[in-house]
Design a protein around this motif. Structure first.
Motif, PDB file in Angstrom:
ATOM      1  N   ARG A 252      54.706 -12.895 -10.987  1.00 38.15           N
ATOM      2  CA  ARG A 252      53.748 -11.900 -10.508  1.00 38.15           C
ATOM      3  C   ARG A 252      52.446 -12.558 -10.066  1.00 38.15           C
ATOM      4  NH1 ARG A 252      51.710  -8.113 -15.599  1.00 38.15           N
ATOM      5  NH2 ARG A 252      50.517  -9.707 -16.735  1.00 38.15           N
ATOM      6  N   PHE A 253      51.774 -11.840  -9.173  1.00 41.45           N
ATOM      7  CA  PHE A 253      50.570 -12.344  -8.524  1.00 41.45           C
ATOM      8  C   PHE A 253      49.532 -11.225  -8.502  1.00 41.45           C
ATOM      9  CE2 PHE A 253      54.307 -14.411  -6.964  1.00 41.45           C
ATOM     10  CZ  PHE A 253      53.976 -15.751  -6.858  1.00 41.45           C
ATOM     11  N   ALA A 254      48.290 -11.555  -8.800  1.00 43.95           N
ATOM     12  CA  ALA A 254      47.219 -10.559  -8.761  1.00 43.95           C
ATOM     13  C   ALA A 254      46.989 -10.119  -7.316  1.00 43.95           C
ATOM     14  CB  ALA A 254      45.940 -11.131  -9.353  1.00 43.95           C
ATOM     15  N   ILE A 255      46.941  -8.821  -7.098  1.00 48.13           N
ATOM     16  CA  ILE A 255      46.734  -8.300  -5.747  1.00 48.13           C
ATOM     17  C   ILE A 255      45.416  -8.799  -5.174  1.00 48.13           C
ATOM     18  CG2 ILE A 255      46.380  -6.187  -4.396  1.00 48.13           C
ATOM     19  CD1 ILE A 255      48.288  -4.782  -6.317  1.00 48.13           C
ATOM     20  N   GLU A 256      44.402  -8.910  -6.012  1.00 46.18           N
ATOM     21  CA  GLU A 256      43.095  -9.332  -5.525  1.00 46.18           C
ATOM     22  C   GLU A 256      43.105 -10.768  -4.996  1.00 46.18           C
ATOM     23  OE1 GLU A 256      40.476  -8.928  -8.819  1.00 46.18           O
ATOM     24  OE2 GLU A 256      41.204 -10.724  -9.861  1.00 46.18           O
ATOM     25  N   ASP A 257      44.139 -11.549  -5.359  1.00 48.42           N
ATOM     26  CA  ASP A 257      44.231 -12.925  -4.873  1.00 48.42           C
ATOM     27  C   ASP A 257      45.021 -13.054  -3.577  1.00 48.42           C
ATOM     28  OD1 ASP A 257      42.823 -13.761  -7.105  1.00 48.42           O
ATOM     29  OD2 ASP A 257      44.632 -14.228  -8.265  1.00 48.42           O
ATOM     30  N   LEU A 258      45.654 -11.968  -3.140  1.00 50.94           N
ATOM     31  CA  LEU A 258      46.481 -12.026  -1.935  1.00 50.94           C
ATOM     32  C   LEU A 258      45.610 -11.940  -0.693  1.00 50.94           C
ATOM     33  CD1 LEU A 258      49.373  -9.604  -2.982  1.00 50.94           C
ATOM     34  CD2 LEU A 258      49.256 -12.088  -3.279  1.00 50.94           C
ATOM     35  N   GLY A 259      45.923 -12.779   0.293  1.00 46.16           N
ATOM     36  CA  GLY A 259      45.179 -12.746   1.546  1.00 46.16           C
ATOM     37  C   GLY A 259      44.199 -13.898   1.647  1.00 46.16           C
ATOM     38  N   GLY A 260      43.920 -14.262   2.883  1.00 44.78           N
ATOM     39  CA  GLY A 260      43.013 -15.372   3.144  1.00 44.78           C
ATOM     40  C   GLY A 260      43.780 -16.656   3.339  1.00 44.78           C
ATOM     41  N   SER A 261      44.483 -17.083   2.330  1.00 43.82           N
ATOM     42  CA  SER A 261      45.372 -18.244   2.439  1.00 43.82           C
ATOM     43  C   SER A 261      46.593 -17.989   1.559  1.00 43.82           C
ATOM     44  CB  SER A 261      44.660 -19.535   2.015  1.00 43.82           C
ATOM     45  OG  SER A 261      44.221 -19.442   0.678  1.00 43.82           O
ATOM     46  N   ALA A 262      47.695 -18.592   1.928  1.00 40.59           N
ATOM     47  CA  ALA A 262      48.942 -18.356   1.207  1.00 40.59           C
ATOM     48  C   ALA A 262      48.879 -18.939  -0.202  1.00 40.59           C
ATOM     49  CB  ALA A 262      50.112 -18.955   1.970  1.00 40.59           C
ATOM     50  N   ILE A 263      49.496 -18.248  -1.142  1.00 39.19           N
ATOM     51  CA  ILE A 263      49.625 -18.713  -2.519  1.00 39.19           C
ATOM     52  C   ILE A 263      51.010 -19.333  -2.687  1.00 39.19           C
ATOM     53  CG2 ILE A 263      49.644 -18.042  -4.947  1.00 39.19           C
ATOM     54  CD1 ILE A 263      47.941 -15.626  -4.167  1.00 39.19           C
ATOM     55  N   GLY A 264      51.091 -20.493  -3.254  1.00 42.41           N
ATOM     56  CA  GLY A 264      52.382 -21.099  -3.538  1.00 42.41           C
ATOM     57  C   GLY A 264      53.096 -20.339  -4.643  1.00 42.41           C
ATOM     58  N   PHE A 265      54.406 -20.186  -4.499  1.00 39.43           N
ATOM     59  CA  PHE A 265      55.153 -19.408  -5.481  1.00 39.43           C
ATOM     60  C   PHE A 265      54.980 -19.974  -6.887  1.00 39.43           C
ATOM     61  CE2 PHE A 265      59.057 -18.402  -7.864  1.00 39.43           C
ATOM     62  CZ  PHE A 265      59.012 -17.019  -7.805  1.00 39.43           C
ATOM     63  N   GLY A 266      54.895 -21.282  -7.003  1.00 34.46           N
ATOM     64  CA  GLY A 266      54.745 -21.909  -8.308  1.00 34.46           C
ATOM     65  C   GLY A 266      53.435 -21.601  -8.998  1.00 34.46           C
ATOM     66  N   GLU A 267      52.468 -21.044  -8.258  1.00 30.75           N
ATOM     67  CA  GLU A 267      51.190 -20.673  -8.855  1.00 30.75           C
ATOM     68  C   GLU A 267      51.233 -19.304  -9.519  1.00 30.75           C
ATOM     69  OE1 GLU A 267      47.790 -21.348  -6.203  1.00 30.75           O
ATOM     70  OE2 GLU A 267      49.136 -22.477  -4.901  1.00 30.75           O
ATOM     71  N   GLY A 268      52.313 -18.552  -9.302  1.00 29.75           N
ATOM     72  CA  GLY A 268      52.418 -17.233  -9.903  1.00 29.75           C
ATOM     73  C   GLY A 268      52.674 -17.310 -11.404  1.00 29.75           C
ATOM     74  N   GLU A 269      52.355 -16.232 -12.090  1.00 38.71           N
ATOM     75  CA  GLU A 269      52.624 -16.112 -13.514  1.00 38.71           C
ATOM     76  C   GLU A 269      54.101 -15.779 -13.729  1.00 38.71           C
ATOM     77  OE1 GLU A 269      51.129 -13.400 -17.333  1.00 38.71           O
ATOM     78  OE2 GLU A 269      50.699 -12.758 -15.280  1.00 38.71           O
ATOM     79  N   VAL A 270      54.759 -16.493 -14.634  1.00 35.55           N
ATOM     80  CA  VAL A 270      56.152 -16.169 -14.965  1.00 35.55           C
ATOM     81  C   VAL A 270      56.135 -14.920 -15.838  1.00 35.55           C
ATOM     82  CG1 VAL A 270      58.283 -16.934 -16.034  1.00 35.55           C
ATOM     83  CG2 VAL A 270      56.852 -18.573 -14.787  1.00 35.55           C
ATOM     84  N   PHE A 271      56.465 -13.800 -15.231  1.00 29.46           N
ATOM     85  CA  PHE A 271      56.419 -12.521 -15.942  1.00 29.46           C
ATOM     86  C   PHE A 271      57.662 -12.311 -16.797  1.00 29.46           C
ATOM     87  CE2 PHE A 271      57.430  -7.931 -15.975  1.00 29.46           C
ATOM     88  CZ  PHE A 271      56.349  -7.489 -16.715  1.00 29.46           C
ATOM     89  N   ALA A 272      58.835 -12.696 -16.279  1.00 26.98           N
ATOM     90  CA  ALA A 272      60.092 -12.584 -17.025  1.00 26.98           C
ATOM     91  C   ALA A 272      60.995 -13.721 -16.581  1.00 26.98           C
ATOM     92  CB  ALA A 272      60.761 -11.235 -16.798  1.00 26.98           C
ATOM     93  N   ASP A 273      61.596 -14.422 -17.536  1.00 29.16           N
ATOM     94  CA  ASP A 273      62.361 -15.633 -17.251  1.00 29.16           C
ATOM     95  C   ASP A 273      63.810 -15.435 -17.691  1.00 29.16           C
ATOM     96  OD1 ASP A 273      62.850 -18.204 -16.444  1.00 29.16           O
ATOM     97  OD2 ASP A 273      61.963 -19.153 -18.211  1.00 29.16           O
ATOM     98  N   GLY A 274      64.717 -16.235 -17.099  1.00 25.65           N
ATOM     99  CA  GLY A 274      66.110 -16.202 -17.525  1.00 25.65           C
ATOM    100  C   GLY A 274      66.864 -14.993 -17.015  1.00 25.65           C
ATOM    101  N   LEU A 275      66.666 -14.660 -15.745  1.00 21.48           N
ATOM    102  CA  LEU A 275      67.287 -13.487 -15.119  1.00 21.48           C
ATOM    103  C   LEU A 275      68.113 -13.968 -13.936  1.00 21.48           C
ATOM    104  CD1 LEU A 275      64.034 -11.349 -15.133  1.00 21.48           C
ATOM    105  CD2 LEU A 275      66.019 -10.971 -16.616  1.00 21.48           C
ATOM    106  N   ARG A 276      69.437 -13.892 -14.044  1.00 21.02           N
ATOM    107  CA  ARG A 276      70.291 -14.517 -13.040  1.00 21.02           C
ATOM    108  C   ARG A 276      70.052 -13.960 -11.644  1.00 21.02           C
ATOM    109  NH1 ARG A 276      75.264 -13.622 -10.582  1.00 21.02           N
ATOM    110  NH2 ARG A 276      76.400 -15.524  -9.999  1.00 21.02           N
ATOM    111  N   ASN A 277      70.005 -12.656 -11.504  1.00 16.00           N
ATOM    112  CA  ASN A 277      69.762 -12.064 -10.181  1.00 16.00           C
ATOM    113  C   ASN A 277      69.307 -10.629 -10.373  1.00 16.00           C
ATOM    114  OD1 ASN A 277      69.613 -12.023  -7.387  1.00 16.00           O
ATOM    115  ND2 ASN A 277      71.724 -11.375  -7.125  1.00 16.00           N
ATOM    116  N   GLU A 278      68.007 -10.455 -10.604  1.00 14.28           N
ATOM    117  CA  GLU A 278      67.421  -9.142 -10.893  1.00 14.28           C
ATOM    118  C   GLU A 278      67.065  -8.482  -9.565  1.00 14.28           C
ATOM    119  OE1 GLU A 278      66.744  -7.167 -14.658  1.00 14.28           O
ATOM    120  OE2 GLU A 278      67.510  -9.152 -14.161  1.00 14.28           O
ATOM    121  N   VAL A 279      68.078  -7.881  -8.929  1.00 14.99           N
ATOM    122  CA  VAL A 279      67.901  -7.366  -7.570  1.00 14.99           C
ATOM    123  C   VAL A 279      67.079  -6.085  -7.558  1.00 14.99           C
ATOM    124  CG1 VAL A 279      69.080  -6.686  -5.456  1.00 14.99           C
ATOM    125  CG2 VAL A 279      70.101  -8.399  -6.935  1.00 14.99           C
ATOM    126  N   GLY A 280      67.318  -5.183  -8.511  1.00 14.63           N
ATOM    127  CA  GLY A 280      66.617  -3.903  -8.536  1.00 14.63           C
ATOM    128  C   GLY A 280      65.478  -3.913  -9.530  1.00 14.63           C
TER     129      GLY A 280
END
Length: 256
Positions: free
Chosen positions: A107-135
């Protein structure tokens, strides 16, 4: 991204009642509207466009998140918003990965979105160990839920017969009640229905055959709730849930 409308009121969006709102390379699944922006995803990137809610084409996108691990077996990138965050779900690279490094919801704070791209690795790991959480969907209490697609070709030599893949592992309904918890993949899997006398009930955690002899990931380790959060509901293996909706309450319509 195509907007459908029905100006003639016949209940059908005909061929002349469609507008291409937005385009970007590789868009494949994720789509969400938040405040004054339309968001969409490819397997590596989350884009957004300023969106006024009308039919005007939106032009070039802004990249808000990049560097998402691409390719592999699972390329969908589900997007969900609460009031403060954008959640991005990424599935595993293969059937059973070596670890959970790309099988998670960040997850990523909405207030940080925009201006320049955020690398995916900078996001907070909200939930881990999920093979394919499509919905993904939020309930009325602001809690995030997800549905997960489990692995294929599951065999364990200590079962009779060892091939248990027809009904296992269970597909999962997960409740993400705490940030940063681990949900089992790839070290553990959830029982749906095992051979007579060998199962312990739907949702029971078992060690994956590829890890059960590594000195750490035993059945007992997988069943310790301090290590693994079990699913709220176990569904038949390979039923492949792809979305979920939260019922808002009140009486069902007469036709139901």
């Amino acid at each position: 991204v195509v907007l459908l409308h029905d100006d003639d009121g016949d209940g059908v969006s005909g061929p002349g009642e469609r507008v291409t709102l937005a385009q970007a390379p590789g868009l494949n699944h994720g789509l969400a509207i938040k405040d004054d922006h339309l968001y969409a995803s490819s397997d590596t990137t989350v884009y957004r466009w300023v969106y006024a809610g009308d039919r005007a084409p939106l032009g070039d996108p802004e990249v808000v998140i990049d560097g998402i691990p691409g390719g592999g077996s699972h390329t969908t990138r589900t997007l969900a918003f609460d009031e403060a965050h954008l959640y991005v779900s990424v599935g595993s690279a293969g059937n059973v990965d070596a670890d959970s490094s790309r099988a998670r919801v960040a997850r990523f704070a909405i207030e940080d979105l925009g201006g320049s791209a955020i690398g995916f690795g900078e996001g907070e790991v909200f939930a881990d160990g999920l093979r394919n959480e499509v919905g993904l969907a939020f309930d009325s209490r602001g809690r995030l839920w997800g549905v997960e697609n489990g692995q294929d070709q599951l065999r364990r030599r200590d079962f009779d017969p060892p091939d248990i893949h027809e009904d296992n592992p269970a597909e999962e309904l997960n409740l993400f009640a705490e940030t940063g918890r681990f949900y089992g993949y790839p070290y553990c899997w959830s029982e749906f229905s095992l051979p007579s006398g060998q199962g312990l009930g739907p949702g029971t955690q078992w060690a994956d055959p590829g890890f059960m002899d590594d000195g750490t990931h035993s059945d007992e380790w997988c069943r310790d709730p301090a290590n693994v959060v079990p699913p709220t509901l176990a569904m038949q293996g390979h039923s492949a849930p792809l979305d979920l909706l939260v019922y808002p309450g009140g009486p069902f319509p007469d036709e139901y």
